[in-house]
Design a protein around this motif. Structure first.
Motif, PDB file in Angstrom:
ATOM      1  N   THR A 275       0.856  -1.175   0.000  1.00 25.88           N
ATOM      2  CA  THR A 275       0.000   0.000   0.000  1.00 25.88           C
ATOM      3  C   THR A 275       0.898   1.232   0.000  1.00 25.88           C
ATOM      4  OG1 THR A 275      -1.729  -1.161   1.218  1.00 25.88           O
ATOM      5  CG2 THR A 275      -1.809   1.232   1.227  1.00 25.88           C
ATOM      6  N   TYR A 276       0.808   2.028  -1.048  1.00 28.38           N
ATOM      7  CA  TYR A 276       1.686   3.182  -1.219  1.00 28.38           C
ATOM      8  C   TYR A 276       1.140   4.423  -0.543  1.00 28.38           C
ATOM      9  CZ  TYR A 276       4.748   6.506  -3.634  1.00 28.38           C
ATOM     10  OH  TYR A 276       5.668   7.490  -3.933  1.00 28.38           O
ATOM     11  N   ALA A 277      -0.177   4.630  -0.601  1.00 28.91           N
ATOM     12  CA  ALA A 277      -0.777   5.826  -0.003  1.00 28.91           C
ATOM     13  C   ALA A 277      -2.235   5.576   0.305  1.00 28.91           C
ATOM     14  CB  ALA A 277      -0.642   7.024  -0.937  1.00 28.91           C
ATOM     15  N   THR A 278      -2.706   6.218   1.360  1.00 30.76           N
ATOM     16  CA  THR A 278      -4.118   6.214   1.705  1.00 30.76           C
ATOM     17  C   THR A 278      -4.657   7.626   1.480  1.00 30.76           C
ATOM     18  OG1 THR A 278      -3.822   4.473   3.339  1.00 30.76           O
ATOM     19  CG2 THR A 278      -5.812   5.798   3.514  1.00 30.76           C
ATOM     20  N   LEU A 279      -5.684   7.751   0.662  1.00 26.48           N
ATOM     21  CA  LEU A 279      -6.212   9.048   0.259  1.00 26.48           C
ATOM     22  C   LEU A 279      -7.377   9.449   1.161  1.00 26.48           C
ATOM     23  CD1 LEU A 279      -6.030   8.723  -3.628  1.00 26.48           C
ATOM     24  CD2 LEU A 279      -4.231   9.167  -1.954  1.00 26.48           C
TER      25      LEU A 279
END
Length: 376
Positions: A275-279
């Motif tokens: 998981t690279y980023a949580t928006l």
């Protein structure tokens, strides 16, 4: 939304659109499950959660689209620099066939083709697009469950001279990217034996493949990657995707407001995923692009936003609008986004409504917005 309304919309709209009408806005996160199933399935993770910032830029009008393009969707740039846009045209009761257009330098339009369905029957529904280095254009034709296709169009002088079916039998193909002789296609839903879980995936085909029959199950040999969507109110998954300069593949999960990073080996097989980023919660990331510095930008489909994820994985909302008609280029249900000549161009889908969706209706003008990037 009651069942009668849902049924009414399903009768009017094809494939993807009838599914989106059940969106809610709440998102539930769970700790990462590292257990792989078949193709490297991952679920929502809190490992990359960072507080999102807000630094708003103004969007302006890049182009007012012709009447034959009421529902603009995806962008692609040809090897010679033409800017191509798919118009899936689910609006206006779906009476108009989907088209592909070039937006010229003077903001006039050249219609490349009006797509038809399988066996030249019915209406084509072009969504994701990607050019190969030889100028071939790959198109996701979203005909609905079990009928959707990946097409390869051969173009000459902005006209289609040959059409090949790369793959058929898909359910909901959406984003399309070309990389090193392969075509990568996201599918919002992959059927699961466990009816309670929501799976989505990335399919990979050779650019030279023809008439591949997709099985739409987790054992399909062309299914590269699986993701599990945790959010029970928005049961959709992988959508927009983009490669960086190092060959890493980034993909949005619309249901869980996530961006995954996939690393491929020398043979283009999946090596690792994270998981690279949580928006921002409920943003519903759709299209995804990258600038020359490696910053990612996601279209917040549900909330009229553009979200930046820099190379340090910091998340910033750089544009946000309430419901509007996009007369001056305001974001109006942004579906796709592309970096183009120092700007971000955004297609305004302006169709779906419901709980958790900023948009409240469809209407003219049909537009593409521009956000100029002064400092990346």
């Amino acid at each position: 939304m009651n069942k009668n309304n849902i049924t009414h919309l399903k009768n009017k709209l094809a494939g993807l659109v009838c599914l989106f009408t059940v969106f809610g806005c709440s998102t539930h996160m769970a700790q990462s499950n590292n257990k792989s199933i078949n193709k490297g399935e991952v679920s929502a993770s809190l490992a990359s959660v960072k507080t999102s910032n807000t630094m708003l830029n103004s969007a302006s009008l890049f182009a007012s689209l012709p009447d034959y393009c009421p529902t603009p969707d995806a962008f692609a740039v040809s090897p010679t620099g033409e800017l191509t846009l798919s118009c899936v045209n689910y609006a206006n009761k779906g009476l108009q066939a989907g088209v592909l257009v070039n937006i010229n330098n003077d903001n006039t339009f050249t219609k490349i083709t009006q797509l038809s369905g399988p066996n030249n029957k019915g209406k084509g529904r072009p969504m994701g697009l990607a050019y190969a280095p030889d100028g071939s254009l790959f198109v996701a034709d979203n005909q609905g469950v079990g009928k959707a296709r990946l097409l390869k169009l051969t173009l000459k002088n902005n006209a289609v001279i040959n059409t090949q079916v790369v793959a058929k039998g898909m359910s909901s193909p959406n984003g399309v990217r070309y990389q090193n002789g392969y075509i990568y296609v996201t599918q919002l839903r992959v059927p699961s034996e466990n009816k309670a879980e929501t799976l989505s995936g990335i399919y990979r085909f050779k650019a030279t493949d023809t008439n591949i029959l997709v099985t739409n199950n987790t054992d399909d040999p062309h299914l590269l990657f699986l993701a599990k969507t945790v959010n029970k109110q928005r049961k959709f998954g992988l959508d927009g995707l983009v490669f960086d300069a190092q060959g890493n593949l980034f993909v949005t999960n619309l249901g869980d407001d996530l961006i995954y990073k996939l690393t491929l080996d020398a043979n283009n097989n999946l090596l690792s995923q994270s998981t690279y980023a949580t928006l921002p919660k409920g943003s519903g990331p759709d299209g995804l692009t990258i600038d020359p510095q490696g910053n990612l930008y996601a279209a917040g489909f549900l909330t009229n936003q553009v979200i930046k994820i820099d190379t340090h994985q910091n998340v910033t909302v750089i544009a946000s609008y309430p419901d509007n008609n996009s007369e001056n280029g305001e974001l109006d249900q942004p579906a796709d986004i592309i970096y183009y000549k120092g700007s971000l161009l955004v297609s305004n889908f302006d169709l779906l409504t419901g709980s958790g969706i900023a948009n409240t209706g469809h209407g003219k003008p049909y537009t593409v917005s521009e956000i100029k990037l002064i400092d990346n």
